[in-house]
Design an enzyme around this catalytic site. Structure first.
Site, mmCIF file in Angstrom:
data_model
loop_
_atom_site.group_PDB
_atom_site.id
_atom_site.type_symbol
_atom_site.label_atom_id
_atom_site.label_comp_id
_atom_site.label_asym_id
_atom_site.label_seq_id
_atom_site.Cartn_x
_atom_site.Cartn_y
_atom_site.Cartn_z
ATOM 1 N N LYS A 204 -29.102 32.026 -22.473
ATOM 2 C CA LYS A 204 -30.419 32.615 -21.833
ATOM 3 C C LYS A 204 -31.623 33.132 -22.722
ATOM 4 O O LYS A 204 -32.919 33.143 -21.613
ATOM 5 C CB LYS A 204 -30.139 34.040 -21.003
ATOM 6 N N SER A 205 -31.798 33.104 -23.968
ATOM 7 C CA SER A 205 -32.804 33.106 -24.820
ATOM 8 C C SER A 205 -33.978 32.007 -25.007
ATOM 9 O O SER A 205 -35.337 31.980 -24.838
ATOM 10 C CB SER A 205 -32.419 33.855 -26.013
ATOM 11 N N ARG B 143 -38.101 31.655 -23.089
ATOM 12 C CA ARG B 143 -38.932 31.381 -24.172
ATOM 13 C C ARG B 143 -39.838 29.682 -23.527
ATOM 14 O O ARG B 143 -40.764 29.629 -23.699
ATOM 15 C CB ARG B 143 -38.400 31.183 -25.724
ATOM 16 N N SER C 105 -33.101 42.641 -34.503
ATOM 17 C CA SER C 105 -32.692 40.729 -34.436
ATOM 18 C C SER C 105 -33.900 40.462 -34.005
ATOM 19 O O SER C 105 -34.116 39.283 -33.829
ATOM 20 C CB SER C 105 -32.851 41.074 -32.608
ATOM 21 N N ASP D 137 -26.215 42.121 -30.054
ATOM 22 C CA ASP D 137 -25.794 41.181 -28.400
ATOM 23 C C ASP D 137 -24.011 41.196 -28.175
ATOM 24 O O ASP D 137 -23.756 41.209 -27.522
ATOM 25 C CB ASP D 137 -26.937 40.181 -27.881
ATOM 26 N N LYS E 140 -30.546 49.310 -23.765
ATOM 27 C CA LYS E 140 -30.085 48.006 -23.700
ATOM 28 C C LYS E 140 -30.530 47.930 -21.741
ATOM 29 O O LYS E 140 -30.537 48.817 -20.799
ATOM 30 C CB LYS E 140 -29.319 46.857 -24.272
ATOM 31 N N ARG F 86 -22.800 42.143 -20.111
ATOM 32 C CA ARG F 86 -22.091 42.314 -21.312
ATOM 33 C C ARG F 86 -21.127 43.558 -21.555
ATOM 34 O O ARG F 86 -19.881 43.271 -22.274
ATOM 35 C CB ARG F 86 -23.055 42.050 -22.520
ATOM 36 N N LYS G 257 -26.018 38.574 -13.615
ATOM 37 C CA LYS G 257 -27.153 38.397 -14.656
ATOM 38 C C LYS G 257 -27.188 37.016 -15.810
ATOM 39 O O LYS G 257 -29.023 36.482 -15.771
ATOM 40 C CB LYS G 257 -28.029 39.356 -15.469
#
Length: 410
Positions: free
Chosen positions: A9-10, A14, A181, A295, A322, A367, A392
């Protein structure tokens, strides 16, 4: 056993920003299709970018000059990446752009980003609570300059500014305090360079010269946070999980979760192409700082009762802001299962025990749902009050996880 988890996802988020900002046509290979990334792609479409999608590739026509539309109402759903990255992208163009999101995302902060953009001369206003969506950007490009940024609640504020840096007239110099992070920032820097930008780091100061981006063909690696559930499941059940595409050169810092499992007694092998975790039949108690891999905190908290000693997770205050207060959500669910738990402002300590099967309160947080699904391997009868919230980041998680369980025979 090979476990082919979906794309990151990250990295997908980006890559969508970078592709939209780059000169030329970018092809993203094996991107993640989830509610968050679909929302990000739809938001780009609303801003006037061309995004064509097939099952395996997404093609984006870049617009270095900014959004094609001069007025847009952008709905970011639950996606923090869209809600935090896209105002910076829009600010680098010209026009009036309103950003809103779900009630859940409205409750999450965007203030540090808003203040930084204002310091750069961007006309940004909030409709309701200061520092929260909805917000409106009246954009006339970003000149650039030097700013200070508090990244103590989320590294995404820093990432948004870094990504926008090459689009400014003069570049950016960002001095950061309280950064969390950090590995996610390293993902950002590596991807910016892959798209042709320059970016420099000197301690807590980041310098981004102007110059823009160049389109590229970009493969999306598997999601390391998602992989944590299968690595944890292997450690918990004495099975083996190999995730291809997450090897020694992986961008994502959450792969370091396997180092925690190694400390707890699992066997871990990392090659250039993959990572393998094998459970050994025991899990030892551990004290671990998870500031940089927060996470994966719920993953560890959920399986912690099965360790032979206390599991203490420290420096994770940012998990309280979060999708929900993850630290408190984990603690409350574990207590309902009959497990002794202590918490503080930024830590949680979970003691050994035998969790009772209860209905897990997911708090609409993917999560929490996935982490306690892993722990349910040792607690049959556990249910979730909101199983669909996994959409999600991993819409097919439950079916996929059931397939892994069947192949393992657990």
């Amino acid at each position: 056993m090979i476990v082919a988890v979906p794309g990151s996802k990250s990295v997908t988020a980006r890559a969508l920003f970078l592709a939209a900002a780059a000169k030329g046509t970018t092809v993203l290979r094996d991107p993640l299709l989830s509610d968050d990334t679909d929302g990000f792609a739809q938001a780009l479409h609303t801003l006037g970018y061309t995004v064509e999608r097939t099952a395996d590739t997404w093609t984006i026509e870049g617009r270095p000059e900014g959004p094609a539309h001069r007025h847009a109402e952008v709905y970011c759903r639950d996606a923090a990446t869209a809600a935090r990255f896209l105002p910076a992208l829009a600010a680098a163009g010209t026009g009036t752009f309103r950003f809103d999101a779900s009630e859940q995302m409205r409750a999450r902060p965007v203030g540090p980003l808003g203040e930084a953009l204002r310091a750069l001369g961007v006309d940004l206003t909030y409709e309701g609570a200061p520092g929260h969506l909805p917000l409106t950007v009246r954009a006339n490009r970003i000149q650039g300059g030097a700013i200070d940024l508090d990244a103590g609640l989320s590294s995404q504020f820093l990432t948004a500014l870094l990504l926008a840096g090459p689009l400014t007239a003069e570049g950016l110099r960002i001095r950061v305090t309280g950064i969390v992070s950090v590995p996610y920032v390293e993902i950002t820097l590596a991807m910016m360079r892959r798209f042709g930008a320059q970016v420099f780091r000197d301690g807590d100061t980041f310098t981004v010269p102007p110059g823009g981006y160049t389109a590229t063909d970009y493969p999306i690696e598997p999601d390391a946070s998602t992989a944590s559930y299968f690595f944890a499941a292997a450690a918990l059940t004495g099975r083996t999980a190999t995730v291809p595409g997450l090897g020694a050169g992986a961008l994502q810092g959450d792969l370091a979760f396997v180092d925690v499992l190694r400390r707890m007694g699992a066997e871990v092998t990392t090659t250039g192409e993959s990572t393998t975790v094998t459970g050994t039949g025991r899990l030892s108690g551990v004290t671990v700082n998870m500031r940089d891999i927060s996470d994966t905190m719920p993953t560890l908290a959920a399986i912690a009762p099965f360790a032979d000693g206390p599991v203490r997770i420290e420096d994770v205050y940012n998990t309280r802001v979060k999708e929900c207060d993850r630290l408190e959500a984990c603690a409350a669910n574990l207590r309902r299962q009959g497990i002794r738990v202590e918490t503080g402002r930024d830590w949680i300590e979970v003691h050994p025990g035998t969790p009772a099967p209860v209905e897990i309160a997911c708090h609409r947080d993917h999560r929490i749902a996935m982490s306690f699904s892993v722990a349910a391997l040792r607690t049959p009868g556990t249910t979730l009050d909101d199983p669909s919230c996994v959409k999600k980041t991993f819409p097919g998680f439950h079916e996929f996880f059931a397939g892994v369980r069947a192949r393992w025979g657990v």
